[in-house]
Design an enzyme around this catalytic site. Structure first.
Site, PDB file in Angstrom:
ATOM      1  N   SER A 199     -12.240 -43.963  56.964  1.00 40.00           N
ATOM      2  CA  SER A 199     -13.541 -43.443  57.395  1.00 40.00           C
ATOM      3  C   SER A 199     -13.580 -42.997  58.847  1.00 40.00           C
ATOM      4  CB  SER A 199     -14.644 -44.504  57.172  1.00 40.00           C
ATOM      5  OG  SER A 199     -14.536 -45.525  58.141  1.00 40.00           O
TER       6      SER A 199
ATOM      7  N   LYS B  65     -16.764 -48.531  63.398  1.00 36.31           N
ATOM      8  CA  LYS B  65     -17.532 -47.294  63.289  1.00 36.31           C
ATOM      9  C   LYS B  65     -17.995 -46.839  64.672  1.00 36.31           C
ATOM     10  CE  LYS B  65     -17.660 -46.962  58.724  1.00 36.31           C
ATOM     11  NZ  LYS B  65     -16.509 -47.860  58.516  1.00 36.31           N
TER      12      LYS B  65
END
Length: 202
Positions: free
Chosen positions: A125, A162
């Protein structure tokens, strides 16, 4: 040897270093006392306090193994600083953190950093930030974060890597892959640290 550091103080720093290197965690007062050949915990505490005052070590009060060697401590014993590997983190959906007792030499150029640890990336991701599956990233614990920082976040029992975004009064965790979903920041979200380096495959 650093000025003002006694042989006994240096001996204790070396004991802590060797114990971490061989077991994966710091020694307790009893374990340090055994290796110093002293029976009094107070004698060990006094020695630790002197090392703290000289900024060679840092202790976390209340934790039996809450002990770390600081950069000056490594310099005194002539060793490369060690960094703790905390396990895997998701660069994808959050995954449960994998605790492990492993320490590796801190890469060149990062020896003076304190309160850092390493995690291995699992997932894709964050590929547009050049963070790939299997990479090792260096995380620094800190209290303040700004929009755009790549953070290691704990969400309940899960951990993920993230980009932190704060915009127009709203905050969320953004993956760097258009195929992945944005993650809302809730009361269960806690930032463990900021990524300061991608060390690649290790």
């Amino acid at each position: 040897m650093q000025r003002g550091v006694t042989k006994r103080q240096k001996e204790l720093v070396e004991i802590v270093y060797k114990f971490i290197q061989s077991t994966g965690y710091p020694p307790t007062l009893v374990e340090m006392g055994e290796r110093l050949k002293v029976s009094s915990n107070q004698a060990v505490l006094d020695l630790l306090k002197s090392l703290e005052n000289k900024k060679l070590i840092k202790r976390d009060e209340g934790e039996a193994r809450g002990l770390q060697i600081l950069p000056q401590g490594y310099a005194v014993i002539g060793k490369t600083p060690l960094v703790r590997v905390l396990g895997a983190t998701a660069a994808g959906p959050p995954i449960q953190a994998i605790e492990q007792n492993e320490w590796l030499p801190l890469p060149s150029g990062y020896e003076k950093f304190e309160n850092v640890f390493m995690v291995k990336v699992n997932g894709s991701s964050m590929i547009e930030a050049n963070i790939y599956d299997g990479d090792a990233v260096l995380i620094k614990e800190q209290r303040e974060y700004k929009s755009g920082d790549i953070v290691l976040a704990r969400i309940g029992d899960d951990v993920t890597l993230k980009t932190f975004i704060a915009k127009d009064g709203k905050i969320h965790l953004k993956p760097e892959n258009p195929a992945c979903r944005i993650i809302a920041i809730t009361e269960d979200t806690y930032f463990l640290g900021k990524m300061i380096a991608n060390l690649g495959k290790r």
